[in-house]
Structure formats: C-alpha cells, structure tokens
Design an enzyme around this catalytic site. Structure first.
Site, PDB file in Angstrom:
ATOM      1  N   MET A   7       6.570  -0.239  -0.815  1.00 49.26           N
ATOM      2  CA  MET A   7       5.289  -0.538  -0.245  1.00 49.26           C
ATOM      3  C   MET A   7       4.146  -0.802  -1.261  1.00 49.26           C
ATOM      4  O   MET A   7       4.496  -0.520  -2.488  1.00 49.26           O
ATOM      5  CB  MET A   7       4.771   0.501   0.781  1.00 49.26           C
ATOM      6  CG  MET A   7       5.638   0.844   1.870  1.00 49.26           C
ATOM      7  SD  MET A   7       5.137   2.444   2.717  1.00 49.26           S
ATOM      8  CE  MET A   7       3.512   1.913   3.385  1.00 49.26           C
ATOM      9  N   HIS A   8       3.115  -1.397  -0.814  1.00 52.64           N
ATOM     10  CA  HIS A   8       1.909  -1.545  -1.607  1.00 52.64           C
ATOM     11  C   HIS A   8       1.885  -2.334  -2.420  1.00 52.64           C
ATOM     12  O   HIS A   8       0.643  -2.739  -3.389  1.00 52.64           O
ATOM     13  CB  HIS A   8       1.533  -0.095  -2.555  1.00 52.64           C
ATOM     14  CG  HIS A   8       1.799   1.359  -1.525  1.00 52.64           C
ATOM     15  ND1 HIS A   8       1.069   1.339  -0.240  1.00 52.64           N
ATOM     16  CD2 HIS A   8       2.626   2.521  -1.742  1.00 52.64           C
ATOM     17  CE1 HIS A   8       1.365   2.595   0.207  1.00 52.64           C
ATOM     18  NE2 HIS A   8       2.446   3.185  -0.569  1.00 52.64           N
TER      19      HIS A   8
ATOM     20  N   ASP B  62       9.369   1.176   3.316  1.00 51.44           N
ATOM     21  CA  ASP B  62      10.422   1.955   2.918  1.00 51.44           C
ATOM     22  C   ASP B  62      10.739   3.252   3.668  1.00 51.44           C
ATOM     23  O   ASP B  62      11.656   3.702   4.304  1.00 51.44           O
ATOM     24  CB  ASP B  62      10.815   1.877   1.674  1.00 51.44           C
ATOM     25  CG  ASP B  62       9.700   2.659   0.861  1.00 51.44           C
ATOM     26  OD1 ASP B  62       8.491   3.026   1.422  1.00 51.44           O
ATOM     27  OD2 ASP B  62       9.573   2.628  -0.558  1.00 51.44           O
TER      28      ASP B  62
END
Length: 484
Positions: free
Chosen positions: A77-78, A233
C-alpha cells in the site's frame, strides 16, 4: 481457475486458484529496493511489471492458463507512482516505508484541521498524500508534469488493461479518501494541489475494472479475462484467510505484528495510531494496529543471547526461573506505530539482577512483545469492537507455548489456523472468484482456514500479566522523555 497477483516490496507472487479453492501453482519473482538517501525507499515501476510478466509466464509453465476466468491484484500500500500525460513514469515510486516527509505530514494536518475525521487516520510519512506534497515542494519540475497518481498494484493494472482504477481498501491508505463515504475527498486533494482528475476511478475489491489487453493475454498464453479491483495487502490477506464479517479479527505475527479487525461501519481512533481503512468488500471497513517489531525481536534476542535460533530461544524461555524476579522488555527496536506513533521509541530491559540469565531474558522478550501486541489490540477494541476469538497466523505463531502466553496476556481466545502463509495473492484470487460468482454466498467462497489449536486464556495467569502490563506501560512513560 483464477489468478491472484501480490506485488510485495521484496517480490511479486502469483498464484493459480482452482474453482474449489485449491492453490494449483505459485511463482515468486524477487524485487530490489533502492535507498539513495537516508529515510528514502524507492522502486522502479518497470521492475514491477517485468517481475509480474516473468511470474505469470512461469506460472503458465507449471499449469496451463487457458481456463483462467479472471485475475485479481493485491499489493503493497501507500506507494506513489507518478505518470505524465503520455502515461510515462516520471520518477521512481516512493514506497510505504519511505520516511522523508514528516514535515509534510504536519503541514497537511495544519492545512486540513479535519483530516483525521475525513481519513480516519493520523497523517504519517508512510502514506501517499504527504509524499506528493514532498514532490511538489522538492521536485516542482516533476510535480508540474503529474497527470495521474497510482498505487503500486494499480500501475500493474494499467499495464494489463490500460485502465486507471483502484479499490477502496488501497485508496483508503492514500489519505485522499473520505473513508466513511468511500469517495475521494476534495479537501485532502486540494491540500496537495491535486484534483479528482489526478486520481484513478474507484471500485469495490470484488468489482471488475477492465479486461486484459489482447497483446498481454497473448504474451501470457491465456484468454483476455476480466481484471478485478483487488485490495491492499492487508485487506487482501484478510480476504484470503476468510476475515470478512464484522467481529472477526486476526493477529498476524511476522517481522511486524498486525492486528486486523473487521467492522460493518466506519470507526476510528487516530489519536492512538489505529489505522481505519475500507475493507476490500462492499459495505465493510476494518481497523488495524501495527507493531513494528514483533517476531523480529525474537530473532534479535536469539542472536543477543547466543542461541542457535528462535525455537532455541522459546525452549530456553520455558526453563526460566520463576523465583528470579520479573524482567520487563520494551520491544521498540525500530520505534513504534500503535499505540504510541513514536519513531524514537527504544528497546529496553528493566529489572535485571545477578539472578537473571539468558532463559529469563528470553521469556522477558516473549512477554514484552505480547504486552505491546495487547496494547495495540486494546486501542482497536476501544473503538467498540470486541471479537469473541482471534485468528492467529504467521511464522511467529508456530510455538504453542508463545501462543498460549499471548492468549493469557490478551485475555482473548486465540485460534491458531494453518494455511495463512499464501498471503495476499490468495485474497486477490478469491476476489476474482467472487466477481465471477455473484450468486454464491461469501461463506461458500471464503471458508475459514483449518483450525489447528484453540488457546483459551487462563484467568490466574491473565490477572498476573495484567499487573505486569501496568508496570510495562509505566516504564515506557517514565523513559519517554529520554527517548528522543
């Protein structure tokens, strides 16, 4: 059959799932992380695509892909992947574990005083929004060319389908999403000098976002199948182990420790560094606490005490002398996220005497990690969630002794389940299967993992640990001024 892809930090994993839910084949291709400066962590998106291409081709060599019905994607992520108007990558992607933008976090919370209410989270350097503000402030010539911002897995989707799309669970980790409304927040985008035009379209995790382009399908020797939104995830990993109903929770003991609880409505506790995100299924949200050093503390302690490995450490802990007096261990070897949000937090042994040796240190480490995990679980429960039992997965959960200790510390039933090691790729494949079978109930498509052992807390030991946890928390508070 269904394909699930997980774009991790260290590699791309692809699996092939049968209609009955069995994993027929898996393939992992490794990735490297670039750290050109202190706190920086970057990857070249082209490497993601090449690794994915290799993984699917290798999967096809293990099992024909001609009967694949759909494909799902999960991923780290991110991360910030920046494309220009010609859809070219402008710079290496800035990853989730990049820590360069602490100043921008403070700036964003200043610009949008209601950011915590909108996003459900504290602004942290790992998230996407502060990364874009950093680019705007430090690389203005690149920022001026940004036409699209994509999360890592959604760059793979673009290469597969030509579509700009994301799912709710991954988008919630950008800090541009109004998590309760499941829609982009104009206020948060505006604070980063961005608009909706820079963002991908939003889908639920089990919705189809596009179709595999013919050239890609031909390259992979498979049909041009639907591509499903998938998930970040953690959310995809939860789908993979059947964590989809409100009140279900799991504790994953890896290098870090993640406590994940499903809710049927939006809840948040950002002041205690609890993450509040959309789940990868419609109408579901989840709360998450993150402990930065969980099983990694055991590896460290085994090296420190000269023991061969973690099993030897756990075996020694069981021989610890109960009359030697209590040792406390603060497990903050790489700072801490939940509940302290303190990158400067440090590891500490407290209470050492001549009576203590390696066995007592070993037990103190197991207990200290347990106390910190329980602290993270408690602040999630403060949001109004209290599961009747918690599923325990991950490599750190193999020891029955430590599992029982964690049940006694937390006061909760812990159910150790096997099969959770397939990870987010399994959830991605299952989301693809859900998309193709809308008439089937989720309980049929998302079975719980097999139960290996249920650990019930012992009331007397729980009471004793509660007293020690109180001292554990006081030690941190007393030492806090010395940690920065």
């Amino acid at each position: 059959m269904y394909i699930g892809i997980d774009l991790g930090t260290s590699g791309v994993k692809a699996i092939l799932l049968s209609e009955q839910g069995d994993v027929l084949a898996t393939q992992t291709e490794t990735l490297q992380v670039s750290r050109p400066h202190p706190l920086w962590s970057e990857q070249d998106p082209e490497q993601w695509w090449q690794a994915t291409d290799r993984a699917i081709k290798a999967l096809g060599e293990k099992h024909p892909l001609r009967d694949v019905k759909a494909l799902g994607i999960a991923g780290q992520m991110h991360g910030a992947t920046l494309l220009d108007s010609q859809h070219r990558v402008l710079r290496p992607a800035i990853l989730w574990n990049d820590g360069r933008c602490a100043e921008e976090c403070a700036l964003l919370e200043e610009r949008v005083p209601t950011s915590r209410q909108i996003t459900g989270n504290l602004m942290m350097p790992g998230f996407t929004a502060p990364k874009l503000l950093w680019v705007q402030r430090h690389e203005p010539e690149i920022f001026r060319q940004v036409a699209k911002v994509l999360l890592p897995k959604d760059y793979l989707r673009f290469r597969m389908t030509g579509d700009f799309a994301s799912d709710m669970s991954d988008a919630a980790g950008t800090m541009w999403l109004d998590v309760a409304k499941r829609d982009w927040s104009e206020a948060m985008l505006d604070a980063c000098h961005l608009t909706r035009a820079h963002m991908p379209a939003l889908f639920e995790g089990s919705e189809v976002t596009g179709t595999l382009q013919p050239a890609v399908a031909e390259r992979w020797n498979m049909p041009a199948v639907p591509v499903v939104a998938g998930g970040g995830d953690n959310a995809a990993g939860a789908v993979g182990v059947g964590m989809v109903e409100a009140g279900q929770a799991m504790l994953s003991l890896g290098t870090s420790g993640v406590y994940f609880a499903v809710s049927d409505g939006y809840r948040s506790n950002p002041e205690s560094a609890v993450h509040s995100f959309c789940h990868a299924l419609p109408g579901k949200w989840h709360l998450m606490s993150v402990m930065l050093s969980a099983a990694s503390c055991l590896d460290w302690a085994a090296r420190l005490t000269g023991m061969a490995d973690v099993p030897a450490l756990i075996s020694a802990a069981q021989q610890a002398d109960d009359t030697a007096g209590t040792i406390w261990f603060l497990p903050y070897l790489s700072g801490e996220r939940t509940p302290h949000n303190n990158p400067e937090a440090k590891g500490v042994f407290f209470g050492l005497t001549h009576q203590h040796g390696p066995a007592e240190l070993a037990r103190a480490v197991l207990e200290g990690v347990g106390y910190a995990l329980a602290d993270g679980m408690d602040v999630v429960h403060d949001c109004g969630l209290k599961p009747s039992s918690v599923t325990l997965i991950g490599g750190g959960a193999r020891s029955p002794y430590w599992r029982q200790m964690l049940a006694d510390i937390s006061g909760l039933q812990l159910d150790f389940r096997t099969g959770g090691d397939v990870g987010p790729a399994l959830g991605a494949a299952r989301l693809a299967q859900i998309a193709m079978n809308p008439e089937k109930p989720l309980s049929q498509l998302l079975p719980q993992l097999p139960l290996e052992q249920a650990h019930l807390p012992d009331a007397a030991r729980h009471a004793r640990y509660a007293q020690r946890r109180d001292v554990f928390r006081k030690i941190y508070q007393q030492l806090l001024p010395l940690m920065s």
